[in-house]
Design an enzyme around this catalytic site. Sequence first.
Site, PDB file in Angstrom:
ATOM      1  N   CYS A 106       0.830  -1.219   0.000  1.00 63.01           N
ATOM      2  CA  CYS A 106       0.000   0.000   0.000  1.00 63.01           C
ATOM      3  C   CYS A 106       0.861   1.264   0.000  1.00 63.01           C
ATOM      4  O   CYS A 106       0.482   2.275  -0.590  1.00 63.01           O
ATOM      5  CB  CYS A 106      -0.933  -0.007   1.200  1.00 63.01           C
ATOM      6  SG  CYS A 106      -2.170  -1.318   1.153  1.00 63.01           S
ATOM      7  N   ASP A 112     -23.095  10.714 -11.704  1.00 67.73           N
ATOM      8  CA  ASP A 112     -24.444  10.345 -11.242  1.00 67.73           C
ATOM      9  C   ASP A 112     -24.411   9.556  -9.942  1.00 67.73           C
ATOM     10  O   ASP A 112     -25.449   9.082  -9.477  1.00 67.73           O
ATOM     11  CB  ASP A 112     -25.177   9.548 -12.329  1.00 67.73           C
ATOM     12  CG  ASP A 112     -24.427   8.273 -12.726  1.00 67.73           C
ATOM     13  OD1 ASP A 112     -23.339   8.008 -12.178  1.00 67.73           O
ATOM     14  OD2 ASP A 112     -24.932   7.548 -13.611  1.00 67.73           O
TER      15      ASP A 112
END
Length: 219
Positions: A45, A139
């Site tokens: 990470c 959206d």
Amino acid sequence: MALTINDTAPDFEANTTEGPIRFHEWLGDNWGVLFSHPKDFTPVCTTELGRMAALKPEFDKRGVKVIGLSVDPVDNHKKWSIDIAETQGTAPNYPMIGDTDLKISKLYGMLPADTAGTSDGRTPADNATVRAVFVIGPDKKIKLALIYPMSTGRNFDEILRTIDSLQLTARHKVATPVDWKQGDDVIILGSVSDEDAKKQYPDGWKAPRPYLRIVPQPR
């Protein structure tokens, strides 16, 4: 229940390294990428967060807001960012969510809904499934969802490529073929009749099969 494409991305409030946010409000009318991590100070990470920071201008250019999540506290994220800067050359230049109560990880189906407790005392292996990428449209619908194992670093160039495809196909009635990249030919959607396609592509198209109609990328 796991989220799927075309589901509404759940809204939430959270603390981040850039202050508190409400997710949908923060996104506004933009595209967004939410990518998650099982714990701070984990090796793979660390490389990913640095790479995303280096690529952020490319996401900005496409109108895409980037936000990260790790289950640990925001104060830990800020300490981790120093390591990321020193080892990867670029510190995170986007907000990082602290998900200490695991609420968002459970909301997005990355941990079981009945997971008890907080991030305190949990190991990376306990949170191994909190390694997802969600691309979210203006959206607020999920357009892409990817889940990665802890041992495999994510390819953010590929995520940019998929965003290019998603944005292109949202504007035009086309699909992108295998290994497509910006400037390559595209495929007319099967839902578009030949009659309608001729209006948009008066120069015609290549059709090795009736269902495979290939045209230059629309601009």
